[in-house]
Design an enzyme around this catalytic site. Structure first.
Site, mmCIF file in Angstrom:
data_model
loop_
_atom_site.group_PDB
_atom_site.id
_atom_site.type_symbol
_atom_site.label_atom_id
_atom_site.label_comp_id
_atom_site.label_asym_id
_atom_site.label_seq_id
_atom_site.Cartn_x
_atom_site.Cartn_y
_atom_site.Cartn_z
ATOM 1 N N LYS A 1 38.522 7.656 29.622
ATOM 2 C CA LYS A 1 39.399 8.451 30.481
ATOM 3 C C LYS A 1 40.788 7.832 30.451
ATOM 4 O O LYS A 1 40.913 6.607 30.271
ATOM 5 C CB LYS A 1 38.875 8.426 31.922
ATOM 6 C CG LYS A 1 39.409 9.519 32.804
ATOM 7 C CD LYS A 1 38.552 10.761 32.715
ATOM 8 C CE LYS A 1 39.077 11.886 33.569
ATOM 9 N NZ LYS A 1 38.229 13.069 33.501
ATOM 10 N N GLY B 1 34.267 27.045 47.173
ATOM 11 C CA GLY B 1 35.377 26.981 46.216
ATOM 12 C C GLY B 1 35.296 28.119 45.230
ATOM 13 O O GLY B 1 34.321 28.248 44.496
ATOM 14 N N GLY C 1 37.458 28.889 42.593
ATOM 15 C CA GLY C 1 38.470 28.660 41.555
ATOM 16 C C GLY C 1 37.948 29.128 40.212
ATOM 17 O O GLY C 1 37.170 30.079 40.139
HETATM 18 P P1 NAD Z 1 39.873 24.945 40.582
HETATM 19 O O1 NAD Z 1 40.971 24.061 41.023
HETATM 20 O O2 NAD Z 1 40.164 26.118 39.706
HETATM 21 O O3 NAD Z 1 39.089 25.528 41.857
HETATM 22 C C1 NAD Z 1 38.763 24.802 42.986
HETATM 23 C C2 NAD Z 1 38.875 25.750 44.188
HETATM 24 O O4 NAD Z 1 38.336 25.103 45.337
HETATM 25 C C3 NAD Z 1 40.310 26.132 44.525
HETATM 26 O O5 NAD Z 1 40.398 27.542 44.626
HETATM 27 C C4 NAD Z 1 40.555 25.449 45.877
HETATM 28 O O6 NAD Z 1 41.408 26.215 46.695
HETATM 29 C C5 NAD Z 1 39.155 25.398 46.445
HETATM 30 N N1 NAD Z 1 38.957 24.365 47.472
HETATM 31 C C6 NAD Z 1 39.503 23.128 47.560
HETATM 32 N N2 NAD Z 1 39.076 22.500 48.657
HETATM 33 C C7 NAD Z 1 38.209 23.333 49.275
HETATM 34 C C8 NAD Z 1 37.422 23.267 50.467
HETATM 35 N N3 NAD Z 1 37.433 22.180 51.255
HETATM 36 N N4 NAD Z 1 36.648 24.321 50.792
HETATM 37 C C9 NAD Z 1 36.611 25.412 50.018
HETATM 38 N N5 NAD Z 1 37.359 25.556 48.891
HETATM 39 C C10 NAD Z 1 38.130 24.525 48.524
HETATM 40 O O7 NAD Z 1 38.791 23.981 39.895
HETATM 41 P P2 NAD Z 1 37.622 24.370 38.886
HETATM 42 O O8 NAD Z 1 38.098 24.156 37.493
HETATM 43 O O9 NAD Z 1 37.036 25.672 39.292
HETATM 44 O O10 NAD Z 1 36.589 23.191 39.177
HETATM 45 C C11 NAD Z 1 35.792 23.195 40.346
HETATM 46 C C12 NAD Z 1 35.030 21.885 40.429
HETATM 47 O O11 NAD Z 1 34.206 21.752 39.272
HETATM 48 C C13 NAD Z 1 35.917 20.635 40.451
HETATM 49 O O12 NAD Z 1 35.302 19.675 41.247
HETATM 50 C C14 NAD Z 1 35.926 20.184 38.992
HETATM 51 O O13 NAD Z 1 36.133 18.786 38.882
HETATM 52 C C15 NAD Z 1 34.518 20.548 38.567
HETATM 53 N N6 NAD Z 1 34.375 20.810 37.123
HETATM 54 C C16 NAD Z 1 35.104 21.766 36.522
HETATM 55 C C17 NAD Z 1 34.952 21.997 35.159
HETATM 56 C C18 NAD Z 1 35.727 23.079 34.457
HETATM 57 O O14 NAD Z 1 35.401 23.397 33.310
HETATM 58 N N7 NAD Z 1 36.734 23.678 35.072
HETATM 59 C C19 NAD Z 1 34.043 21.235 34.415
HETATM 60 C C20 NAD Z 1 33.287 20.259 35.077
HETATM 61 C C21 NAD Z 1 33.464 20.053 36.441
#
Ligand code: NAD
Length: 347
Positions: free
Chosen positions: A80, A176, A178
């Site tokens: 990382k 969440g 996202g």
């Molecule tokens: P993202 O930033 O697109 O979405 C996260 C969402 O969660 C946002 O809309 C944010 O407003 C919301 N959020 C934050 N705090 C919150 C709370 N307390 N209650 C409710 N909602 C809340 O991120 P993502 O890419 O969708 O990733 C989501 C999770 O999955 C993260 O923890 C990330 O590390 C993990 N992850 C993502 C990927 C990927 O391919 N994107 C891969 C592995 C792990």
């Protein structure tokens, strides 16, 4: 504990500090383990409170990448990078200098996007190094692949709980909405699951989930106590902790967020409550399976999908082993990954 003791404790091969005054770059790259192949792990940009905090984060995250890559069956090690800066300080020069830092590993470290870094930043990094995965014109956005893997993991949990891997009629609470959470909610709704959702700030996303996916909305602190079959954390880490564990009214926890379990004690407490847990770095491996392929072979979407779908089998196996041994699922998953790191991917 001194820094070098901390590095030894985590078992890293190499940790390098970079300082480029002219480019405004202060960074640490931690190469955890390369037994299985070149190490892959994103570049996070964060305004750390101290250099110790940055070191702690990069050590923890890079070891996590070794586990994730090994568990996904990838011939890749874990690493990382962290850039110590505020997002407002980002410049093209900073990322070009980060690319030069990546080059010093001579192909042993491949970087990617991560928190606070995006495809534009990756383009600047690509100006000075070829060791970047998740490129826009090759494997592209990892999130849709993460969604596929998390959905497959949830189906494995359903099979473990009910004997059938259909999610039809199951109540699933998604925290969440996202990139991953919304994709997952759409997939689950299409498969006939009943959704309960919460998002901290994105009103549009909530409106869409309620109106188009038939979801029930709850407040951001209410989601932990919602009566449901599966709680799917897709926002933050450490949401399984001493405060939330007594509140849970779910049968299982399975979602995309990284580092879901706060610490070992929380893993034990969850197990003691009889709540099934799909280990985070196994169920959310779809994105790295997609991007990581760029580091060792020609990108082939079909092969990626085949490997992503295998998450179903791995999650199921972890749940069965946890039931047989009484050990928390997270412990089983870590042992599985560490065994592969020591003895190869067929172990
Ligand atoms: P993202 O930033 O697109 O979405 C996260 C969402 O969660 C946002 O809309 C944010 O407003 C919301 N959020 C934050 N705090 C919150 C709370 N307390 N209650 C409710 N909602 C809340 O991120 P993502 O890419 O969708 O990733 C989501 C999770 O999955 C993260 O923890 C990330 O590390 C993990 N992850 C993502 C990927 C990927 O391919 N994107 C891969 C592995 C792990």
């Amino acid at each position: 504990m001194t820094n070098i003791e901390m590095i030894r404790e985590y078992g890293h091969e190499q940790v390098a500090y970079f300082n480029n005054e002219k480019a405004g770059l202060k960074a640490i790259i931690a190469l955890h383990n390369t037994n299985l192949g070149p190490a892959v792990g994103g570049c996070r940009l964060w305004n750390y409170s101290s250099e110790e905090a940055a070191l702690f984060d990069v050590l923890r995250l890079s070891r996590g990448m070794s586990h994730k890559n090994a568990a996904a069956g990838l011939p890749l090690g874990g690493a990382k990078g962290v850039i110590l800066a505020d997002p407002s300080q980002k410049t093209p020069q900073m990322f070009e200098a980060f690319g030069e830092a990546v080059n010093t590993f001579m192909g042993k470290y491949y970087t990617a996007e991560d928190v606070n870094t995006d495809t534009k930043d990756a383009d600047y990094i690509l100006r000075t190094t070829e060791y970047v995965v998740g490129r826009e014109k090759v494997s592209g956005d990892p999130s849709p692949f993460t969604v596929i893997g998390v959905y497959d993991g949830i189906r494995a949990v359903a099979k473990f709980l009910n004997g059938s891997d259909s999610v039809e009629g199951m109540k699933i609470a998604v925290q969440g909405l996202g990139k991953v959470g919304m994709g997952l909610a759409e997939t689950l709704a299409e498969a006939g699951a009943e959704l309960i959702v919460c998002n901290n700030s994105n009103r549009e996303a909530m409106k869409y989930a309620v109106e188009k996916l038939g979801a029930k909305e709850v407040g951001r602190d209410e989601i932990y106590g919602v009566e449901c079959d599966i709680f799917a954390p897709c926002a933050l880490g450490a949401v399984v902790n001493e405060k939330t564990i007594p509140q849970f009214k779910c049968r299982a926890i399975a979602g995309a967020a990284n580092n879901v379990i706060y610490d070992d004690a929380a893993g034990e407490a969850l197990k003691a409550r009889g709540i099934v847990y799909a280990p985070d770095f196994i169920i959310n491996g779809g994105g790295v399976i997609n991007a990581g392929q760029e580091a060792f072979t020609t990108y082939d979407k079909e092969k990626v999908l085949e490997q992503v779908h295998n998450i179903y089998n791995t999650v199921y196996r972890m749940l069965e082993e946890s039931k047989e041994t009484g050990k928390p699922e997270g412990v089983i998953a870590t042992e599985f990954a560490e065994n592969r790191i020591r003895n190869g991917l067929d172990a």
